[in-house]
Design an enzyme around this catalytic site. Sequence first.
Site, mmCIF file in Angstrom:
data_model
loop_
_atom_site.group_PDB
_atom_site.id
_atom_site.type_symbol
_atom_site.label_atom_id
_atom_site.label_comp_id
_atom_site.label_asym_id
_atom_site.label_seq_id
_atom_site.Cartn_x
_atom_site.Cartn_y
_atom_site.Cartn_z
ATOM 1 C CD GLU A 82 50.411 -49.542 6.319
ATOM 2 O OE1 GLU A 82 49.571 -48.641 7.234
ATOM 3 O OE2 GLU A 82 51.143 -50.263 6.803
ATOM 4 C CB CYS A 114 48.123 -46.525 10.258
ATOM 5 S SG CYS A 114 48.011 -48.437 9.964
ATOM 6 C CG HIS A 236 45.351 -46.244 13.451
ATOM 7 N ND1 HIS A 236 44.688 -46.548 12.175
ATOM 8 C CD2 HIS A 236 46.065 -47.386 13.769
ATOM 9 C CE1 HIS A 236 45.144 -47.676 11.603
ATOM 10 N NE2 HIS A 236 46.016 -48.379 12.785
#
Length: 398
Positions: A82, A114, A236
């Site tokens: 990103e 993400c 994550h």
Amino acid sequence: MSSTPVGIHDISFATTSLVLDLGVIATRMGIDPQKYYSGIGQVEMSVPARDEDIVTLAANAALPIVERHGRDRIRTVIVATETGIDQSKAAAVYVHRLLGLGENCRAVEFKQACYSATAALQFAAAIVQRDPQQQVLVVATDVARYDLQSSGEPTQGAGAAAMLVAADPAIIALEPVTGLYTEDIMDFWRPNHRDTALVDGKTSIRAYLHAIEHAWQDAQRQGAPGFEQIDYFCYHQPFTVMAVKAHRHLVKIAAAQTSSAQVDAVLEPSLIYNRQVGNSYTASMYIALVSLLDNVAQLDGKRIAFLSYGSGCVAEIFTGVVQPGYASHLRTAAHAAALQGRTAIDDADYLARHAQTQPTDAGAHPTPHETTGHFRYAGLSGNKRLYEATPARSDRAS
Ligand code: HMG
């Protein structure tokens, strides 16, 4: 459709040449460093040198993989990021050249905050399923940047994780069932005119938990393994305490019989590297996987759940089983060297680097040679980004 097992045949991560202790930011802000060290669970963050970016990080992460396995079977390279460096050209095309991949190859960039590396992994698995002779190189790479003095500042970081996706994988066989969730929400985003992200911190934490809950419920409806059939959980990790918060939430919604001590024990090995790297956005969950593999012995046959979240938002939960003999394929020494080999910078140096912006004219803007990696961003000339290989100045193991 072949029923050959497909998954992660090799995995490697790279980070930047520089590092900042978060105590430095706490001191400048006049707050207790423990808020960062234990409150959000971050000790350091990786800071890119002036000649490092997502392309050099990606190529550094992937080089040991192509050196070990060769290039002949790689017909697809996907860079998930990103931190886009161009609105049109895929970062994967630069990475493809730096790695010396063959011309009969597709090179493409994936984006969704993400989450995108997980989409790339699923896409790669589908290609290999269709033709088990092919291998796909997936590289997750990001530089997390927030405004100075913003709540996000201590959750910056940078890193890349490269994976070779193949049939009969040596490390992790992916299981087919996944749980999915998408919702249009503005918890974190970066408009085209900005080079730092915007975030509503508290909303983002709620959005993460909500998305994981719904993806988990979908996974269960689709027939995924239940909580008790999973040995380890890889989340994550925008900051490592987020994984702890998410896992406690999952324990509740799955009505699982587990204690706080068990939650900590099952998560801790996956938090070790990210505590030192910071948020590496889409690479973060895969660096968590590397941390788990490098820091627990005898994972053969263990099932890992992956809980992937990208703001905006998309979540996906899937599982994989660690393959017998996986340990002989790990790169634990190289990963330790990458973390330990970083040079600590002070606040003045960090602030100067943070203030630097990309030139917008067509002139020549060479970068100084600072990186200790194998590739460098040599600068901008005629609005074109220049990348080159560099004799590695460190003696990292590969
Ligand atoms: P904040 O508001 O400054 O911090 O920023 P806080 O006041 O909420 O404190 C954080 C924790 O530290 C709290 O613990 C405090 O009690 C504790 P909690 O209540 O959460 O358990 N604390 C202390 N502990 C020990 N000693 C002390 C002390 N003082 C306080 N002295 C926030 C926190 C995460 C919001 C901020 O860092 C932020 O905005 N970060 C960026 C956004 C983010 O990371 N969001 C995570 C979910 S969204 C996501 O994961 C996606 C993302 O990666 C992007 C993408 O998908 O592309 C971000």
